[in-house]
Design a protein around this motif. Structure first.
Motif, mmCIF file in Angstrom:
data_model
loop_
_atom_site.group_PDB
_atom_site.id
_atom_site.type_symbol
_atom_site.label_atom_id
_atom_site.label_comp_id
_atom_site.label_asym_id
_atom_site.label_seq_id
_atom_site.Cartn_x
_atom_site.Cartn_y
_atom_site.Cartn_z
ATOM 1 N N GLY A 1 86.707 63.509 105.877
ATOM 2 C CA GLY A 1 86.541 64.907 106.245
ATOM 3 C C GLY A 1 86.967 65.856 105.147
ATOM 4 O O GLY A 1 87.389 65.448 104.069
ATOM 5 N N SER A 2 86.872 67.166 105.442
ATOM 6 C CA SER A 2 87.325 68.185 104.503
ATOM 7 C C SER A 2 87.330 69.542 105.198
ATOM 8 O O SER A 2 86.959 69.665 106.379
ATOM 9 N N GLU A 3 87.739 70.562 104.445
ATOM 10 C CA GLU A 3 87.800 71.937 104.957
ATOM 11 C C GLU A 3 87.430 72.885 103.832
ATOM 12 O O GLU A 3 87.814 72.670 102.670
ATOM 13 N N TRP A 4 86.659 73.940 104.159
ATOM 14 C CA TRP A 4 86.196 74.886 103.153
ATOM 15 C C TRP A 4 86.352 76.326 103.648
ATOM 16 O O TRP A 4 86.191 76.609 104.830
ATOM 17 N N HIS A 5 86.616 77.229 102.713
ATOM 18 C CA HIS A 5 86.568 78.670 102.973
ATOM 19 C C HIS A 5 85.127 79.113 102.742
ATOM 20 O O HIS A 5 84.599 78.961 101.631
ATOM 21 N N VAL A 6 84.487 79.636 103.760
ATOM 22 C CA VAL A 6 83.065 79.975 103.645
ATOM 23 C C VAL A 6 82.852 81.457 103.954
ATOM 24 O O VAL A 6 83.611 82.075 104.695
ATOM 25 N N MET A 7 81.791 81.999 103.363
ATOM 26 C CA MET A 7 81.390 83.375 103.612
ATOM 27 C C MET A 7 79.896 83.420 103.854
ATOM 28 O O MET A 7 79.132 82.584 103.353
ATOM 29 N N GLY A 8 79.462 84.412 104.632
ATOM 30 C CA GLY A 8 78.050 84.590 104.898
ATOM 31 C C GLY A 8 77.318 85.181 103.705
ATOM 32 O O GLY A 8 77.930 85.559 102.701
ATOM 33 N N ARG A 9 76.004 85.221 103.811
ATOM 34 C CA ARG A 9 75.199 85.828 102.755
ATOM 35 C C ARG A 9 75.605 87.290 102.567
ATOM 36 O O ARG A 9 75.947 87.989 103.507
ATOM 37 N N TYR B 1 85.356 69.807 108.838
ATOM 38 C CA TYR B 1 84.541 68.638 109.164
ATOM 39 C C TYR B 1 85.449 67.414 109.229
ATOM 40 O O TYR B 1 86.225 67.167 108.309
ATOM 41 N N GLU B 2 85.352 66.664 110.326
ATOM 42 C CA GLU B 2 86.107 65.426 110.493
ATOM 43 C C GLU B 2 85.141 64.261 110.610
ATOM 44 O O GLU B 2 84.106 64.363 111.291
ATOM 45 N N ALA B 3 85.461 63.136 109.971
ATOM 46 C CA ALA B 3 84.619 61.940 110.058
ATOM 47 C C ALA B 3 85.380 60.766 109.472
ATOM 48 O O ALA B 3 86.385 60.927 108.758
ATOM 49 N N TYR B 4 84.868 59.562 109.773
ATOM 50 C CA TYR B 4 85.384 58.322 109.195
ATOM 51 C C TYR B 4 84.205 57.538 108.646
ATOM 52 O O TYR B 4 83.128 57.496 109.265
ATOM 53 N N ALA B 5 84.397 56.915 107.483
ATOM 54 C CA ALA B 5 83.329 56.136 106.855
ATOM 55 C C ALA B 5 83.688 54.653 106.910
ATOM 56 O O ALA B 5 84.764 54.243 106.458
ATOM 57 N N LEU B 6 82.782 53.849 107.466
ATOM 58 C CA LEU B 6 82.898 52.389 107.487
ATOM 59 C C LEU B 6 81.733 51.851 106.679
ATOM 60 O O LEU B 6 80.571 52.092 107.029
ATOM 61 N N GLU B 7 82.031 51.109 105.574
ATOM 62 C CA GLU B 7 80.986 50.732 104.644
ATOM 63 C C GLU B 7 81.077 49.279 104.202
ATOM 64 O O GLU B 7 82.182 48.740 104.041
#
Length: 273
Positions: free
Chosen positions: A195-203, A213-219
């Motif tokens: 996962g990760s986190e971002w500072h976002v702005m609109g147009r 965003y949270e997630a786990y990757a199994l590969e």
């Protein structure tokens, strides 16, 4: 992909790597829509002395949403500058710090728009202890955004090599099992938060928020040394327990999950031997 967090032990060999991960299309809960994801990464690791290594990492994540309109264009970037220092007897204590900038593309291109959510500091304090010729342990504290929101959490692991061809690296927050088929070919399985986190702005810089965003990757991973200095790693797997926390274009804050989805990756690494 390698170098995702300072919590992971840095490679002993300086290198530069390029990586790509393509995710399939995943439906969002409550039939709100669906999305696709593409991730691109570059990592550079250099060595200043036997005890000091440092580098640069950049991760670009693109979400294509269908059915919902997030506040951001969903072109998301994280740039970090990790520094790793080893000390103590047998260099068994590691301190790692990585100042980072994390934001949408329009934020990253305008430093005057940065705020506290844009600037991140990843850190790790890790002790290693050899228990036998085949077994070693590591434990400590890590702080990063691999679980989405920033967390400082305990880490622990056991590195067990019951046979020269087998390596079991079992612990929290990530684990892997590797089998060396030949000196130039290895395969295995790995599991880690993604996962990760971002500072976002609109147009036009109208409205700003955090996208989490949270997630786990199994590969499953196949690692090939195609030349003395070049390594190619291919991966196939699943992105599990996906969750978004974001602000929509109309201002509504949304917290939703999506279905698990297939992912395929490729990494090219050039080692400075």
């Amino acid at each position: 992909m390698s170098g995702a967090s300072v919590c992971d032990d840095p490679d002993a060999t300086p290198y530069i790597s390029l990586g790509f991960v393509d995710h399939g299309r995943s439906p969002i809960e409550r039939e709100l829509g669906e999305y696709e994801q593409l991730t691109q990464e570059v990592h550079i690791l250099a060595r200043g002395s036997p005890n000091l290594s440092f580098g640069f990492s950049h991760r670009y994540t693109k979400f294509n949403f269908d059915g919902i309109e997030p506040q951001t264009n969903a072109h998301l970037h994280t740039s970090s500058f990790p520094v790793h220092w080893r000390t103590g007897e047998d260099k068994n204590f590691r301190v790692s710090v990585a100042p980072a900038l994390s934001g949408s593309s329009n934020v990253m291109g305008h430093p005057q728009r940065y705020r506290s959510d844009t600037v991140q500091v990843e850190l790790a304090l890790v002790w290693q202890r050899r228990l036998s010729d085949r077994l070693s342990a590591s434990y400590g504290l890590c702080g990063d955004h691999r679980f989405g929101d920033y967390k400082v959490y305990p880490m622990a692991g056991l590195d067990w090599r019951p046979h020269p061809d087998w390596t079991f690296d079992i612990g929290f927050p990530s684990s892997s099992v590797t089998y060396e088929i030949t000196k130039s070919l290895a395969t295995g399985i790995r599991f880690a938060p993604d996962g990760s986190e971002w500072h976002v702005m609109g147009r036009d810089f109208v409205g700003e928020s955090r996208l989490v965003y949270e997630a786990y990757a199994l590969e499953w991973v196949l690692d090939v040394h195609v030349a003395a200095k070049l390594r190619v790693t291919a991966s196939l797997g699943r992105q599990l327990r996906n969750r978004f926390e974001m602000t929509l274009l109309r201002g509504e804050r949304l917290d939703v999950e999506s279905e698990s989805v297939n992912r395929a990756g490729l990494e090219l690494r050039w080692m400075f031997l």
